[in-house]
Design a protein around this motif. Structure first.
Motif, PDB file in Angstrom:
ATOM      1  N   ALA A 294      13.026   2.432  -0.458  1.00 51.89           N
ATOM      2  CA  ALA A 294      12.752   3.547   0.404  1.00 51.89           C
ATOM      3  C   ALA A 294      12.396   2.767   2.003  1.00 51.89           C
ATOM      4  CB  ALA A 294      11.695   4.553   0.182  1.00 51.89           C
ATOM      5  N   VAL A 295      12.529   3.611   2.843  1.00 55.47           N
ATOM      6  CA  VAL A 295      12.219   3.098   4.311  1.00 55.47           C
ATOM      7  C   VAL A 295      11.182   3.862   4.876  1.00 55.47           C
ATOM      8  CG1 VAL A 295      13.225   2.925   6.488  1.00 55.47           C
ATOM      9  CG2 VAL A 295      14.620   2.947   4.726  1.00 55.47           C
ATOM     10  N   THR A 296      10.123   3.298   5.139  1.00 54.62           N
ATOM     11  CA  THR A 296       8.762   3.800   5.401  1.00 54.62           C
ATOM     12  C   THR A 296       8.840   4.218   6.779  1.00 54.62           C
ATOM     13  OG1 THR A 296       7.732   2.902   3.603  1.00 54.62           O
ATOM     14  CG2 THR A 296       6.492   3.524   5.426  1.00 54.62           C
ATOM     15  N   ALA A 297       8.615   5.430   7.424  1.00 51.63           N
ATOM     16  CA  ALA A 297       8.562   5.796   8.748  1.00 51.63           C
ATOM     17  C   ALA A 297       6.852   5.804   9.033  1.00 51.63           C
ATOM     18  CB  ALA A 297       9.060   7.093   9.221  1.00 51.63           C
ATOM     19  N   ALA A 298       6.418   4.557   9.580  1.00 50.95           N
ATOM     20  CA  ALA A 298       5.130   4.191   9.657  1.00 50.95           C
ATOM     21  C   ALA A 298       4.345   4.962  10.704  1.00 50.95           C
ATOM     22  CB  ALA A 298       4.880   2.877   9.608  1.00 50.95           C
ATOM     23  N   LEU A 299       3.810   6.195  10.431  1.00 56.61           N
ATOM     24  CA  LEU A 299       3.277   7.039  11.409  1.00 56.61           C
ATOM     25  C   LEU A 299       1.963   6.602  11.898  1.00 56.61           C
ATOM     26  CD1 LEU A 299       4.315  10.632   9.823  1.00 56.61           C
ATOM     27  CD2 LEU A 299       5.652   8.965  11.481  1.00 56.61           C
ATOM     28  N   ASN A 300       1.469   6.979  13.069  1.00 54.15           N
ATOM     29  CA  ASN A 300       0.240   6.540  13.856  1.00 54.15           C
ATOM     30  C   ASN A 300      -0.654   7.515  13.548  1.00 54.15           C
ATOM     31  OD1 ASN A 300      -2.132   6.268  15.658  1.00 54.15           O
ATOM     32  ND2 ASN A 300      -0.732   5.338  17.282  1.00 54.15           N
ATOM     33  N   PRO A 301      -1.729   7.579  12.960  1.00 57.25           N
ATOM     34  CA  PRO A 301      -2.830   8.532  12.406  1.00 57.25           C
ATOM     35  C   PRO A 301      -3.458   9.253  13.733  1.00 57.25           C
ATOM     36  CG  PRO A 301      -3.711   6.615  11.881  1.00 57.25           C
ATOM     37  CD  PRO A 301      -2.086   6.208  12.266  1.00 57.25           C
ATOM     38  N   TYR A 302      -3.287   8.555  14.859  1.00 57.98           N
ATOM     39  CA  TYR A 302      -3.903   9.019  16.125  1.00 57.98           C
ATOM     40  C   TYR A 302      -3.236   9.751  17.047  1.00 57.98           C
ATOM     41  CZ  TYR A 302      -7.578   5.734  14.407  1.00 57.98           C
ATOM     42  OH  TYR A 302      -8.471   4.966  13.702  1.00 57.98           O
ATOM     43  N   TRP A 303      -1.757   9.763  16.722  1.00 59.44           N
ATOM     44  CA  TRP A 303      -0.783  10.713  17.483  1.00 59.44           C
ATOM     45  C   TRP A 303      -1.163  12.089  17.435  1.00 59.44           C
ATOM     46  CZ3 TRP A 303       4.049   8.317  15.142  1.00 59.44           C
ATOM     47  CH2 TRP A 303       4.390   7.266  15.772  1.00 59.44           C
ATOM     48  N   PRO A 304      -0.851  12.669  18.582  1.00 54.58           N
ATOM     49  CA  PRO A 304      -1.192  14.638  18.473  1.00 54.58           C
ATOM     50  C   PRO A 304      -0.094  14.918  17.582  1.00 54.58           C
ATOM     51  CG  PRO A 304      -0.406  13.770  20.639  1.00 54.58           C
ATOM     52  CD  PRO A 304      -0.835  12.363  19.826  1.00 54.58           C
ATOM     53  N   ALA A 305      -0.559  16.198  17.337  1.00 52.87           N
ATOM     54  CA  ALA A 305       0.217  17.008  16.321  1.00 52.87           C
ATOM     55  C   ALA A 305       1.868  16.987  16.867  1.00 52.87           C
ATOM     56  CB  ALA A 305      -0.301  18.312  15.956  1.00 52.87           C
ATOM     57  N   ASP A 306       1.797  17.451  17.899  1.00 55.63           N
ATOM     58  CA  ASP A 306       3.195  17.474  18.407  1.00 55.63           C
ATOM     59  C   ASP A 306       3.978  16.250  18.443  1.00 55.63           C
ATOM     60  OD1 ASP A 306       2.510  20.250  19.037  1.00 55.63           O
ATOM     61  OD2 ASP A 306       2.213  19.626  21.181  1.00 55.63           O
ATOM     62  N   THR A 307       3.302  15.241  18.824  1.00 57.81           N
ATOM     63  CA  THR A 307       4.144  13.935  18.572  1.00 57.81           C
ATOM     64  C   THR A 307       4.486  13.699  17.127  1.00 57.81           C
ATOM     65  OG1 THR A 307       3.014  13.042  20.550  1.00 57.81           O
ATOM     66  CG2 THR A 307       4.049  11.507  18.998  1.00 57.81           C
ATOM     67  N   LEU A 308       3.624  13.788  16.281  1.00 53.97           N
ATOM     68  CA  LEU A 308       3.720  13.600  14.894  1.00 53.97           C
ATOM     69  C   LEU A 308       4.971  14.423  14.474  1.00 53.97           C
ATOM     70  CD1 LEU A 308       0.140  13.547  13.228  1.00 53.97           C
ATOM     71  CD2 LEU A 308       2.034  11.670  13.293  1.00 53.97           C
ATOM     72  N   ALA A 309       5.007  15.547  14.750  1.00 50.31           N
ATOM     73  CA  ALA A 309       6.090  16.600  14.346  1.00 50.31           C
ATOM     74  C   ALA A 309       7.421  16.079  14.771  1.00 50.31           C
ATOM     75  CB  ALA A 309       5.843  17.927  14.654  1.00 50.31           C
TER      76      ALA A 309
END
Length: 556
Positions: free
Chosen positions: A89-104
């Motif tokens: 699988a290809v992991t999209a490694a998200l930053n836990p410190y991003w604001p919600a709008d950026t995460l979405a």
């Protein structure tokens, strides 16, 4: 879709190569210590990752598909990233410190159909989940989720708190409990679903505008990065310590190399100075990778005086310059540690490094290209430069495959075998690279690059000048190349002084080489700055200087 690993050749799969190989070589050696509370041997960690991989597969994660990972617990990062790698699988490694709008927005752009997260980020997941209808499977690690109402969020049906049975597979707006699936999963290695040039992960790098760019790394490029610690002194007892910076590119740059080299990996949640002073003596940490500011803070008080830091042997520093005074304090406090400076980017991690505490590498340099990598510096026309300022080019098997979904941007930075990311530097005859800064802040005049700081320092040295800001603006003289620039210098007078632009121009003409001499000087009341956290002035805003004064033709 990722292609299955050919039978008998599993070593192109990243997780198999960095973990399983050592589980077979030294099964009883401790591979990972988590927060001083849990030790896992290489064999135990490999079996745990296998069980996580089988559990992810049962939850619906498939080879070649994107799975977004929002994880803050360092052990969960290691387990999930390695398990997804085994599956292909290809992991999209998200930053836990991003604001919600950026995460979405990032998840929507990634094309992820599964989303795995831990309990530390439940609030963020509850907020973004209603915006991501394309995510079919929500997978929780670290225990069953709380109800949205109990979590204080009643805004959506099917939010992260509405936890279903382990076998739901994410259907019906439910959340899969990965721990429950893992408890009943087998320990044998799953069918390896990706290898070599197959995408392994999306690691994100932020720009000055827009969403973070998704950097595609393959199994092969990540395996090349995993060889970092093979080029520095280490022993069978070497221990790498790190904290919660391992999501994203920190994983292939820290976790993977430690496991690949057969080291013991000490994972902490907090890697600030206070906990560092507790963990290094407790775990006898030998290898670390940080930024110089960490040691400025660590040695800036007397808190370190009683701590036994004698185990440290290799300190990697990057991300910012290392002042000579700080290096001196580090050598005095940590005499047994070799201090290395490195340079790389998310697109090509740890390309160069060199030891600076013993004079092997000049202070201010980032060293030479490590084994198997290459670096060069080129001029505006693409010609190779030595001893002159130019664009830094990086090459090697560790280089990214490209930016996900951004073919035009990829074409701009990948030029044949080279990655050209916009940094300027100077390469010595011996191959030592000195990084100067971003090309966008530099000035191209007379076919030569200049850093604004060199012009500004000369201006501030003049009598009556309190502050100066230099930028490049399009050349106005006839016959100049379209890419050529002129030097615009904005200066602020000291209290009680009056500045004459013509006199400043004349004085700098006498002290600066032609490509750094200002073509226009403007006297201004103040210069624009970022505001730092305390409300004081921060970094100079060169773009705003250009916008404010770039079209002024008169000298003020």
């Amino acid at each position: 879709m990722a292609r299955p690993t050919p039978a008998g050749t599993p070593y192109g799969n990243y997780a198999h190569a960095v973990l399983t190989a050592n589980a077979r070589r030294t099964p009883d050696r401790v591979a990972l210590t988590y927060c001083g509370e849990r030790n896992l041997t290489y064999a135990e960690l490999d079996r745990l990752v296998n069980r996580r991989a089988h559990a992810l597969a049962e939850a619906g994660v498939e080879p070649g598909r994107r799975v977004a990972a929002l994880l803050n617990e360092t052990l969960h990062v290691a387990e999930v990233y390695l398990a997804a790698a085994k599956l292909g699988a290809v992991t999209a490694a998200l930053n836990p410190y991003w604001p919600a709008d950026t995460l979405a927005a990032v998840v929507a752009r990634s094309g992820a159909t599964s989303f795995v997260y831990d309990s530390t980020v439940e609030g963020a997941v509850a907020e973004i989940r209603p915006r991501l209808p394309e995510v079919a499977r929500w997978i929780k690690i670290g225990g069953p989720g709380r109800s949205a109402e109990a979590a204080g969020d009643t805004g959506s049906e099917g939010g992260a708190g509405n936890t279903g049975n382990a076998g739901d597979g994410g259907d019906g707006g439910k959340t899969v409990d990965l721990d429950a699936l893992t408890a009943g999963a087998p320990e044998d290695e799953p069918a390896l679903g990706g290898s070599w040039d197959d995408p392994l992960a999306l690691y994100y790098t932020s720009g000055t505008t827009g969403l973070p760019k998704a950097v595609v790394h393959t199994h092969a490029s990540s395996l090349a990065t995993a060889q970092i610690w093979l080029d520095v002194p280490r022993t069978e007892g070497s221990v790498l310590g790190t904290g919660a910076i391992i999501w994203g590119i920190g994983f292939p740059a820290l976790v993977g190399p430690a496991l690949y080299a057969g080291m013991r990996l000490v994972l902490e949640q907090d890697w600030g100075p206070a906990n560092f002073l507790r963990v290094v003596p407790r775990e006898r940490v030998t290898h670390v990778s940080q930024i110089p500011s960490f040691y400025a803070a660590l040695l800036g008080s007397d808190d370190h005086a009683g701590a036994d830091l004698s185990s440290l042997r290799v300190i990697m520093l990057g991300g910012e310059p290392l002042p000579a005074a700080l290096l001196g304090r580090m050598r005095e406090r940590l005499p047994e540690a070799g201090v290395y400076c490195y340079y790389g980017q998310t697109e090509a991690p740890y390309t160069c490094f060199g030891r600076v505490d013993d004079g092997t590498t000049p202070l201010g340099s980032s060293g030479r290209a490590r084994t198997g990598n290459a670096v060069r510096v080129t001029g505006p026309s693409g010609d190779r430069l030595v001893g002159e300022v130019g664009e830094i080019n990086l090459a090697g098997p560790h280089r990214m495959a490209g930016y996900d979904g951004l073919p035009e941007r990829t074409a701009e930075v990948l030029r044949g075998e080279w990655y050209v990311g916009g940094d300027l530097g100077v390469l010595s005859e011996d191959g030592d690279l000195t990084v100067l800064g971003r090309r966008e802040d530099s000035i191209l005049k007379g076919g030569l690059w200049s850093q604004p700081s060199a012009i500004e320092e000369a201006a501030v040295a003049l009598d009556g000048v309190a502050e100066a800001g230099a930028v490049g603006v399009p050349a106005q003289a006839e016959g100049r190349e379209a890419t050529e620039q002129e030097v615009l210098l904005a200066v602020v007078a000291r209290a009680g002084h009056t500045l004459d632009p013509a006199k400043i121009t004349l004085a700098l003409t006498e002290t600066l080489p032609a490509h750094r001499r200002p073509d226009r000087v403007v006297v201004v009341d103040d210069l624009p700055h970022f505001q730092d956290a305390s409300g004081g002035p921060g970094k100079l805003l060169r773009r705003e200087i250009r916008e404010r004064y770039g079209n002024r033709t008169e000298e003020a």
